[in-house]
Design an enzyme around this catalytic site. Structure first.
Site, PDB file in Angstrom:
ATOM      1  N   ASP A 166       0.822  -1.201   0.000  1.00  0.00           N
ATOM      2  CA  ASP A 166       0.000   0.000   0.000  1.00  0.00           C
ATOM      3  C   ASP A 166       0.863   1.260   0.000  1.00  0.00           C
ATOM      4  O   ASP A 166       1.979   1.256   0.514  1.00  0.00           O
ATOM      5  CB  ASP A 166      -0.903  -0.012   1.238  1.00  0.00           C
ATOM      6  CG  ASP A 166      -2.179   0.784   1.012  1.00  0.00           C
ATOM      7  OD1 ASP A 166      -2.364   1.310  -0.098  1.00  0.00           O
ATOM      8  OD2 ASP A 166      -2.974   0.879   1.951  1.00  0.00           O
ATOM      9  N   ARG A 217       0.014   7.576  -2.693  1.00  0.00           N
ATOM     10  CA  ARG A 217       0.510   8.668  -1.854  1.00  0.00           C
ATOM     11  C   ARG A 217       1.969   8.983  -2.159  1.00  0.00           C
ATOM     12  O   ARG A 217       2.401  10.128  -2.137  1.00  0.00           O
ATOM     13  CB  ARG A 217       0.326   8.314  -0.366  1.00  0.00           C
ATOM     14  CG  ARG A 217      -1.086   8.581   0.121  1.00  0.00           C
ATOM     15  CD  ARG A 217      -1.390   7.828   1.380  1.00  0.00           C
ATOM     16  NE  ARG A 217      -1.620   6.405   1.110  1.00  0.00           N
ATOM     17  CZ  ARG A 217      -1.735   5.486   2.054  1.00  0.00           C
ATOM     18  NH1 ARG A 217      -1.598   5.817   3.318  1.00  0.00           N
ATOM     19  NH2 ARG A 217      -1.982   4.240   1.727  1.00  0.00           N
ATOM     20  N   SER A 274      -7.134  -6.179  -5.091  1.00  0.00           N
ATOM     21  CA  SER A 274      -8.226  -6.764  -4.305  1.00  0.00           C
ATOM     22  C   SER A 274      -9.535  -6.751  -5.107  1.00  0.00           C
ATOM     23  O   SER A 274      -9.664  -6.049  -6.111  1.00  0.00           O
ATOM     24  CB  SER A 274      -8.418  -5.979  -3.007  1.00  0.00           C
ATOM     25  OG  SER A 274      -9.012  -4.724  -3.282  1.00  0.00           O
ATOM     26  N   ASN A 311     -10.610  -3.329  -5.475  1.00  0.00           N
ATOM     27  CA  ASN A 311      -9.856  -2.398  -6.333  1.00  0.00           C
ATOM     28  C   ASN A 311     -10.497  -2.171  -7.707  1.00  0.00           C
ATOM     29  O   ASN A 311     -10.148  -1.223  -8.408  1.00  0.00           O
ATOM     30  CB  ASN A 311      -8.408  -2.870  -6.531  1.00  0.00           C
ATOM     31  CG  ASN A 311      -7.530  -2.655  -5.307  1.00  0.00           C
ATOM     32  OD1 ASN A 311      -6.593  -3.410  -5.061  1.00  0.00           O
ATOM     33  ND2 ASN A 311      -7.835  -1.630  -4.527  1.00  0.00           N
TER      34      ASN A 311
HETATM   35  C1  IPE Z   1      -1.007   0.252  -4.157  1.00  0.00           C
HETATM   36  O1  IPE Z   1      -1.193   1.397  -3.403  1.00  0.00           O
HETATM   37  C2  IPE Z   1      -2.007  -0.828  -3.972  1.00  0.00           C
HETATM   38  C3  IPE Z   1      -2.625  -1.360  -5.217  1.00  0.00           C
HETATM   39  C4  IPE Z   1      -3.912  -1.578  -5.291  1.00  0.00           C
HETATM   40  C5  IPE Z   1      -1.828  -1.722  -6.355  1.00  0.00           C
HETATM   41  P1  IPE Z   1      -2.444   2.365  -3.513  1.00  0.00           P
HETATM   42  O2  IPE Z   1      -2.768   2.621  -4.941  1.00  0.00           O
HETATM   43  O3  IPE Z   1      -3.548   1.834  -2.670  1.00  0.00           O
HETATM   44  O4  IPE Z   1      -1.848   3.688  -2.856  1.00  0.00           O
HETATM   45  P2  IPE Z   1      -2.562   4.764  -1.951  1.00  0.00           P
HETATM   46  O5  IPE Z   1      -3.311   4.044  -0.879  1.00  0.00           O
HETATM   47  O6  IPE Z   1      -3.450   5.569  -2.854  1.00  0.00           O
HETATM   48  O7  IPE Z   1      -1.421   5.582  -1.418  1.00  0.00           O
HETATM   49 MG    MG Z   2      -4.204   2.183  -0.741  1.00  0.00          MG
END
Ligand code: IPE
Ligand code: MG
Length: 225
Positions: A2, A6, A47, A50
């Site tokens: 994760d 950001r 996920s 997602n």
């Molecule tokens: C990567 O981070 C996780 C995936 C689904 C590939 P994020 O895309 O969730 O990053 P943040 O939470 O926006 O920082």
């Molecule tokens: Mg995330």
């Protein structure tokens, strides 16, 4: 994994740049895990939740997965890493499904390490699917409902032969399980770091292992030494 978004935002970059750097972290952690003798590494790449992200981002992520596999196929095979996947694989783009099954087949022939990628994965769905399979067997008489126990449930999850994880690492400081391996993580040690995934490399991985090694694991028992 994760914090890609950001990480990118902090730098004024598009989110996909964060995912690209995150792919580099995958490579780094894969190498570090092998060095440390970790036999099973599971990466939560995408996920079931997602899918609601903007179409561009979903496509970008799927693309990146394909590119990653093309680029590192040689390295994966050379290092005797077996690729396995868990999740709703049928929802992935067809060309990606093909790439995955080819590499899964090739890499299963001779391996020392296992890399599991959770794709369109959701733990509640996995458990519900297991319940369905067990119910079907009970209905057909193949299984006596009275014999259903923890082992039965475990045997009907996606990868029943894979041992439960001992350590779960969560990056970017979030204190959630986010529908990941709810059953399998029952006794796992949890390690949370504020580091965003694109900055999580060998050094950070070894730090997590170090922290894991400091913990006394009792599995509900008492300290014996
Ligand atoms: C990567 O981070 C996780 C995936 C689904 C590939 P994020 O895309 O969730 O990053 P943040 O939470 O926006 O920082
Ligand atoms: Mg995330």
């Amino acid at each position: 994994m994760d914090g890609n978004g950001r990480w990118a935002k902090q730098r004024g970059l598009p989110r996909l740049k964060g995912h690209e750097q995150g792919a580099e972290s995958v490579r780094a952690v894969l190498r570090a895990a092998r060095q440390a003798g970790v036999k099973y590494l599971t990466l939560y790449a995408f996920s079931t939740e997602n899918w609601i992200r903007p179409k561009d981002e979903v496509e970008g992520l799927m693309n990146l997965l394909g590119v990653f596999m093309d680029r590192y196929e040689g390295e994966i095979l050379k290092n005797k890493i077996r690729l396995r996947v868990m999740g709703q694989i049928e929802r992935l783009p067809e060309n990606l499904q093909k790439k995955l099954s080819k590499l899964m087949e090739k890499s299963a022939k001779d391996y020392e390490y296992t890399l599991i990628v959770a794709l369109s994965y959701g733990s509640r769905l996995e458990i519900a699917e297991a319940a369905k399979a067990i119910a079907r067997k009970a209905a057909s008489g193949e299984l006596d409902p009275e014999t259903v126990n923890e082992e039965t449930v475990a045997q009907h999850l996606y990868l029943p032969d894979v041992p439960d994880p001992e350590l779960m690492i969560r990056t970017s400081g979030e204190l959630r399980l986010s529908n990941f391996l709810l059953w399998q993580l029952s006794y796992a040690e949890l390690y949370v770091t504020d580091v965003f995934w694109p900055d999580f490399r060998e050094e950070q991985f070894f730090q997590a292992l170090e922290a894991f090694n400091q913990r006394g694991r009792r599995y509900g028992g008492v300290v014996t030494q």
